[in-house]
Design a protein around this motif. Structure first.
Motif, mmCIF file in Angstrom:
data_model
loop_
_atom_site.group_PDB
_atom_site.id
_atom_site.type_symbol
_atom_site.label_atom_id
_atom_site.label_comp_id
_atom_site.label_asym_id
_atom_site.label_seq_id
_atom_site.Cartn_x
_atom_site.Cartn_y
_atom_site.Cartn_z
ATOM 1 N N ILE A 88 -25.070 39.288 -28.781
ATOM 2 C CA ILE A 88 -26.078 39.974 -29.600
ATOM 3 C C ILE A 88 -27.135 38.978 -30.073
ATOM 4 C CG2 ILE A 88 -26.488 41.178 -31.796
ATOM 5 C CD1 ILE A 88 -25.368 42.967 -29.552
ATOM 6 N N LEU A 89 -26.713 37.798 -30.495
ATOM 7 C CA LEU A 89 -27.680 36.774 -30.903
ATOM 8 C C LEU A 89 -28.609 36.402 -29.759
ATOM 9 C CD1 LEU A 89 -25.558 34.385 -33.138
ATOM 10 C CD2 LEU A 89 -27.449 35.858 -33.845
ATOM 11 N N ARG A 90 -28.068 36.275 -28.551
ATOM 12 C CA ARG A 90 -28.896 35.956 -27.383
ATOM 13 C C ARG A 90 -29.888 37.080 -27.090
ATOM 14 N NH1 ARG A 90 -26.014 32.112 -28.151
ATOM 15 N NH2 ARG A 90 -25.561 30.400 -26.767
ATOM 16 N N ILE A 91 -29.430 38.311 -27.201
ATOM 17 C CA ILE A 91 -30.304 39.459 -26.960
ATOM 18 C C ILE A 91 -31.431 39.507 -27.991
ATOM 19 C CG2 ILE A 91 -30.398 41.992 -27.058
ATOM 20 C CD1 ILE A 91 -27.608 41.947 -25.675
ATOM 21 N N LEU A 92 -31.110 39.200 -29.233
ATOM 22 C CA LEU A 92 -32.130 39.205 -30.282
ATOM 23 C C LEU A 92 -33.184 38.123 -30.088
ATOM 24 C CD1 LEU A 92 -29.898 39.960 -33.399
ATOM 25 C CD2 LEU A 92 -31.511 41.504 -32.258
ATOM 26 N N PHE A 132 -12.662 45.065 -22.650
ATOM 27 C CA PHE A 132 -11.859 44.338 -21.677
ATOM 28 C C PHE A 132 -11.392 42.999 -22.251
ATOM 29 C CE2 PHE A 132 -11.442 41.316 -18.156
ATOM 30 C CZ PHE A 132 -10.420 41.936 -17.455
ATOM 31 N N ILE A 133 -12.289 42.277 -22.893
ATOM 32 C CA ILE A 133 -11.930 40.977 -23.494
ATOM 33 C C ILE A 133 -10.909 41.186 -24.604
ATOM 34 C CG2 ILE A 133 -12.820 38.975 -24.752
ATOM 35 C CD1 ILE A 133 -15.520 39.456 -23.305
ATOM 36 N N ALA A 134 -11.061 42.261 -25.369
ATOM 37 C CA ALA A 134 -10.155 42.540 -26.484
ATOM 38 C C ALA A 134 -8.722 42.807 -26.015
ATOM 39 C CB ALA A 134 -10.667 43.716 -27.300
ATOM 40 N N LEU A 135 -8.554 43.233 -24.786
ATOM 41 C CA LEU A 135 -7.195 43.434 -24.273
ATOM 42 C C LEU A 135 -6.412 42.129 -24.295
ATOM 43 C CD1 LEU A 135 -7.905 45.736 -21.200
ATOM 44 C CD2 LEU A 135 -6.911 46.400 -23.402
ATOM 45 N N ASP A 136 -7.122 41.035 -24.101
ATOM 46 C CA ASP A 136 -6.502 39.708 -24.102
ATOM 47 C C ASP A 136 -6.500 39.084 -25.489
ATOM 48 O OD1 ASP A 136 -5.392 37.353 -22.838
ATOM 49 O OD2 ASP A 136 -7.366 36.443 -23.150
ATOM 50 N N ASN A 137 -7.644 39.189 -26.205
ATOM 51 C CA ASN A 137 -7.761 38.517 -27.499
ATOM 52 C C ASN A 137 -8.887 39.167 -28.306
ATOM 53 O OD1 ASN A 137 -8.727 36.583 -29.493
ATOM 54 N ND2 ASN A 137 -7.341 35.128 -28.515
ATOM 55 N N ILE A 138 -8.540 39.843 -29.376
ATOM 56 C CA ILE A 138 -9.527 40.562 -30.189
ATOM 57 C C ILE A 138 -10.528 39.607 -30.830
ATOM 58 C CG2 ILE A 138 -9.830 41.980 -32.257
ATOM 59 C CD1 ILE A 138 -7.222 43.390 -31.485
ATOM 60 N N GLN A 139 -10.063 38.481 -31.350
ATOM 61 C CA GLN A 139 -10.970 37.528 -31.989
ATOM 62 C C GLN A 139 -11.992 36.981 -30.995
ATOM 63 O OE1 GLN A 139 -11.270 37.072 -35.231
ATOM 64 N NE2 GLN A 139 -9.657 38.603 -35.431
ATOM 65 N N ALA A 147 -13.061 38.522 -28.357
ATOM 66 C CA ALA A 147 -13.971 39.632 -28.052
ATOM 67 C C ALA A 147 -15.038 39.762 -29.131
ATOM 68 C CB ALA A 147 -13.190 40.937 -27.919
ATOM 69 N N LEU A 148 -14.637 39.662 -30.383
ATOM 70 C CA LEU A 148 -15.595 39.749 -31.488
ATOM 71 C C LEU A 148 -16.572 38.577 -31.470
ATOM 72 C CD1 LEU A 148 -13.201 40.947 -34.318
ATOM 73 C CD2 LEU A 148 -14.955 42.296 -33.130
ATOM 74 N N LYS A 149 -16.074 37.406 -31.164
ATOM 75 C CA LYS A 149 -16.938 36.227 -31.080
ATOM 76 C C LYS A 149 -17.939 36.381 -29.942
ATOM 77 C CE LYS A 149 -16.986 31.266 -30.602
ATOM 78 N NZ LYS A 149 -16.406 30.156 -29.936
ATOM 79 N N PHE A 150 -17.469 36.829 -28.791
ATOM 80 C CA PHE A 150 -18.361 37.054 -27.657
ATOM 81 C C PHE A 150 -19.432 38.068 -28.017
ATOM 82 C CE2 PHE A 150 -19.646 39.594 -24.023
ATOM 83 C CZ PHE A 150 -20.191 38.613 -23.218
#
Length: 75
Positions: free
Chosen positions: A20-24, A3-10, A12-15
């Motif tokens: 993932i870092l928070r989950i780890l 969903f985020i990538a529909l607006d901005n791929i970069q 989305a990748l940053k998010f």
């Protein structure tokens, strides 16, 4: 992420990287996160409006990620 990538791929990748870092980090202090209901082993990581519910499985020494959602009903 899709969903985020529909607006901005970069963005989305940053998010993705950030969440993932928070989950780890969860295993370091799993009981520091918000308790869900009355069960001590059900917790929620909240990050930028998204909720990551997880279960602390003490018997098997695991953290089980149950999902990820944003502003929708999830059970």
């Amino acid at each position: 992420m899709e969903f985020i990538a529909l607006d901005n791929i970069q963005r989305a990748l940053k998010f993705y990287d950030e969440v993932i870092l928070r989950i780890l980090e969860i295993p370091n202090f799993p009981y520091a996160y918000r308790k869900k209901d009355d069960d001590e082993n059900l917790r929620e990581l909240i990050y930028k409006g998204y909720t990551v519910p997880f279960e602390i499985d003490r018997e098997n020494q695991k953290i089980i990620i149950l999902g990820i959602f944003n502003q929708n009903l999830w059970n």
